[in-house]
Design a protein around this motif. Structure first.
Motif, PDB file in Angstrom:
ATOM      1  N   PRO A   1     -12.479 -10.226  -6.583  1.00 41.60           N
ATOM      2  CA  PRO A   1     -13.772 -10.061  -5.890  1.00 41.60           C
ATOM      3  C   PRO A   1     -13.701  -8.957  -4.843  1.00 41.60           C
ATOM      4  N   GLY A   2     -14.704  -8.125  -4.844  1.00 39.92           N
ATOM      5  CA  GLY A   2     -14.742  -7.003  -3.905  1.00 39.92           C
ATOM      6  C   GLY A   2     -14.200  -5.715  -4.468  1.00 39.92           C
ATOM      7  N   ILE A   3     -13.666  -5.734  -5.703  1.00 39.64           N
ATOM      8  CA  ILE A   3     -13.161  -4.503  -6.316  1.00 39.64           C
ATOM      9  C   ILE A   3     -14.311  -3.517  -6.497  1.00 39.64           C
ATOM     10  N   ALA A   4     -14.004  -2.229  -6.331  1.00 37.43           N
ATOM     11  CA  ALA A   4     -15.023  -1.195  -6.491  1.00 37.43           C
ATOM     12  C   ALA A   4     -14.446  -0.040  -7.302  1.00 37.43           C
ATOM     13  N   ILE A   5     -15.243   0.490  -8.207  1.00 37.29           N
ATOM     14  CA  ILE A   5     -14.803   1.639  -8.997  1.00 37.29           C
ATOM     15  C   ILE A   5     -14.712   2.866  -8.108  1.00 37.29           C
ATOM     16  N   THR A   6     -13.726   3.708  -8.368  1.00 41.87           N
ATOM     17  CA  THR A   6     -13.592   4.987  -7.662  1.00 41.87           C
ATOM     18  C   THR A   6     -14.355   6.051  -8.438  1.00 41.87           C
TER      19      THR A   6
ATOM     20  N   ILE B   1      -2.433  -1.728 -10.111  1.00 35.78           N
ATOM     21  CA  ILE B   1      -1.241  -1.007  -9.653  1.00 35.78           C
ATOM     22  C   ILE B   1      -1.604  -0.285  -8.362  1.00 35.78           C
ATOM     23  N   ASN B   2      -0.829  -0.496  -7.330  1.00 33.83           N
ATOM     24  CA  ASN B   2      -1.097   0.134  -6.043  1.00 33.83           C
ATOM     25  C   ASN B   2      -0.617   1.583  -6.063  1.00 33.83           C
ATOM     26  N   THR B   3      -1.535   2.539  -5.934  1.00 33.11           N
ATOM     27  CA  THR B   3      -1.159   3.946  -6.032  1.00 33.11           C
ATOM     28  C   THR B   3      -2.329   4.829  -5.639  1.00 33.11           C
ATOM     29  N   SER B   4      -2.064   6.089  -5.415  1.00 37.14           N
ATOM     30  CA  SER B   4      -3.124   7.071  -5.254  1.00 37.14           C
ATOM     31  C   SER B   4      -3.752   7.338  -6.619  1.00 37.14           C
TER      32      SER B   4
ATOM     33  N   GLY C   1      -9.102  -2.470   0.460  1.00 33.93           N
ATOM     34  CA  GLY C   1      -8.929  -1.274   1.275  1.00 33.93           C
ATOM     35  C   GLY C   1      -7.897  -0.298   0.761  1.00 33.93           C
ATOM     36  N   SER C   2      -7.301  -0.566  -0.415  1.00 31.74           N
ATOM     37  CA  SER C   2      -6.262   0.304  -0.965  1.00 31.74           C
ATOM     38  C   SER C   2      -6.691   0.908  -2.293  1.00 31.74           C
ATOM     39  N   SER C   3      -6.168   2.092  -2.584  1.00 22.43           N
ATOM     40  CA  SER C   3      -6.400   2.746  -3.864  1.00 22.43           C
ATOM     41  C   SER C   3      -5.485   2.141  -4.917  1.00 22.43           C
ATOM     42  N   LYS C   4      -6.061   1.833  -6.100  1.00 20.10           N
ATOM     43  CA  LYS C   4      -5.282   1.211  -7.172  1.00 20.10           C
ATOM     44  C   LYS C   4      -5.769   1.708  -8.534  1.00 20.10           C
TER      45      LYS C   4
ATOM     46  N   ALA D   1       0.825  -1.197   0.000  1.00 18.28           N
ATOM     47  CA  ALA D   1       0.000   0.000   0.000  1.00 18.28           C
ATOM     48  C   ALA D   1       0.859   1.247   0.000  1.00 18.28           C
ATOM     49  N   HIS D   2       0.514   2.195  -0.840  1.00 17.80           N
ATOM     50  CA  HIS D   2       1.188   3.487  -0.858  1.00 17.80           C
ATOM     51  C   HIS D   2       0.318   4.488  -0.125  1.00 17.80           C
ATOM     52  N   PRO D   3       0.892   5.397   0.626  1.00 15.61           N
ATOM     53  CA  PRO D   3       0.076   6.437   1.241  1.00 15.61           C
ATOM     54  C   PRO D   3      -0.521   7.326   0.161  1.00 15.61           C
ATOM     55  N   ALA D   4      -1.687   7.856   0.442  1.00 15.11           N
ATOM     56  CA  ALA D   4      -2.333   8.739  -0.528  1.00 15.11           C
ATOM     57  C   ALA D   4      -1.461   9.955  -0.784  1.00 15.11           C
TER      58      ALA D   4
END
Length: 422
Positions: free
Chosen positions: A415-420, A272-275, A232-235, A32-35
């Motif tokens: 599974p569990g992915i959600a669009i931002t 890709i794990n990122t803000s 729980g992470s932004s990607k 996880a990267h910080p926002a």
């Protein structure tokens, strides 16, 4: 194969695309990267997305056609949700969304169940629904596709169920080899030759990263798709063939975006794990001198007959693209399942090399400066090669027939992915 990246700059931002190889070409992005803080100079200019050309079906505007399409898609989604409750899908064969005809067509083998009959009756209060007979169910055709794919090897380049349940369409470079590979099945099979799927990035974006931008990894360059949340992470969602687990994604200037933390090549999706922010780069169709970005307001399913747009870092925004087949298995040296085949109806560029992982979007009829996420670019059919559009118009291959990995592939892989939302 991955496509080699080229960079594009448009003042503040740009997109990057990956080069496609020959044949059916994949169009080529994390801990996880910080926002990250919002870049104070980051552009949030928004404009309407306006498809060019005559509007099909006698509609006064594309906005009117898209409004009809949205009603039909909502109805189709209710039907497919009900089909999921039927044992083995019941006799469901397929759905066609036909906004030009103001109609939804449901193909069904045998008698529809009481639940489906009741639902169709409800839906007819809002849209026209035709229930038409099918020779085979989707379950039967899917099973036959799996058997053919298992034994066919390089003899086939794709297999797709016909939406009306009448059989399968198999493509290959050599008709006799493709026909032989598909023999022995009880479902009717037609063979189409010359179809060659091959795997297929804007350019100096900054955190929070947008869709439709350029990114690179050790395997080459690609385009970003959509901002999502997973675990729980932004990607950022992009195409699975663009990189491998653990690869570091950067933009064309070398700025680190993040690491690839999830990768599913069989469905051609990775994360890709990122803000990341829920916006997508776009430009007026055919004019990349003006660039803006649009908020993502949700996701959409993909059905035969739907109209959509693409936004890749190399080709820019292209529209008037219509879905021709769903549930397609393509062979690009390995099998990718669940893809969607779509075509630019004027036989102009749909996507090209460098656009892999880029956004496939449907414009919101109520506000044409907003989009729904439909999926991410996967491959082009190089037998339909045309002049490239966008930021790099030479030295790459583009095509009017494309394949994309729909949103349902992302939800199946993660599974569990959600669009931002933007």
């Amino acid at each position: 194969m991955n496509l080699s990246p080229t960079t594009r700059t448009t003042g503040r931002f740009a997109r990057l695309a990956t080069a496609l190889g020959a044949g059916l070409v994949l169009v080529a992005v994390a801990g996880a990267h910080p926002a990250a803080a919002q870049d104070p100079g980051k552009d949030t200019t928004t404009q309407a997305i306006e498809p060019a050309g005559a509007v099909p079906g006698g509609f006064a505007s594309w906005k009117d056609l898209l409004a009809t399409q949205e009603r039909l898609v909502r109805a189709a989604d209710r039907i497919t949700a009900a089909v999921a409750q039927e044992r083995n899908g019941g006799g469901y064969a397929g759905i066609v969304v036909a906004p030009e005809n103001h109609e939804l067509r449901l193909y069904w083998k045998g008698r529809t169940s009481q639940a489906i009959d009741g639902l169709v009756g409800q839906l007819r209060g809002d849209v026209s629904v035709s229930v038409l007979p099918a020779r085979h169910s989707a379950a039967e055709l899917t099973a036959a596709m799996a058997r053919i794919a298992k034994r066919a090897g390089s003899a086939i380049t794709s297999i797709a169920p016909r939406v009306d349940g009448s059989g399968l369409t198999v493509t290959g470079l050599d008709a006799s080899r493709a026909r032989s590979a598909a023999s022995g099945e009880t479902v009717p099979i037609s063979v189409e030759t010359g179809v060659r799927p091959q795997l297929t990035t804007r350019w100096n974006d900054s955190p929070p990263w947008y869709g439709g931008g350029a990114w690179q990894s050790p395997g080459g360059g690609c385009s970003t798709g959509f901002a999502v949340t997973y675990g729980g992470s932004s990607k950022i969602l992009s195409a699975g063939h663009c990189a491998a687990l653990g690869n570091t994604a950067t933009d064309p200037t070398g700025e680190v975006i993040g690491s690839v933390t999830q990768d599913n090549n069989g469905l051609d999706v990775l994360l890709i794990n990122t803000s990341a922010a829920g916006r997508v780069f776009n430009n007026p169709v055919g004019n990349v001198s003006t660039e803006y970005n649009n908020p993502v307001i949700g996701t959409t399913s993909s059905y035969v007959g739907m109209w959509l747009c693409t936004s890749g870092a190399y080709s820019g925004t292209n529209c008037t693209i219509q879905v021709q087949q769903t549930g397609v298995t393509i062979n690009v040296g390995y099998l990718i399942t669940g893809t969607v085949r779509a075509e630019q109806t004027a036989h102009l560029n749909a996507v090209g090399q460098g656009d892999s992982g880029g956004s496939v979007e449907v414009v919101n009829s109520a506000n044409t400066s907003q989009v729904y996420a439909a999926g991410v670019n996967t491959a082009i059919d190089t037998s339909t090669a045309v002049t490239c559009t966008g930021y790099v118009t030479s030295g790459r291959t583009c095509a009017w027939r494309m394949y994309y990995s729909p949103w349902s592939n992302a939800t199946s892989a993660f599974p569990g992915i959600a669009i931002t939302l933007g």
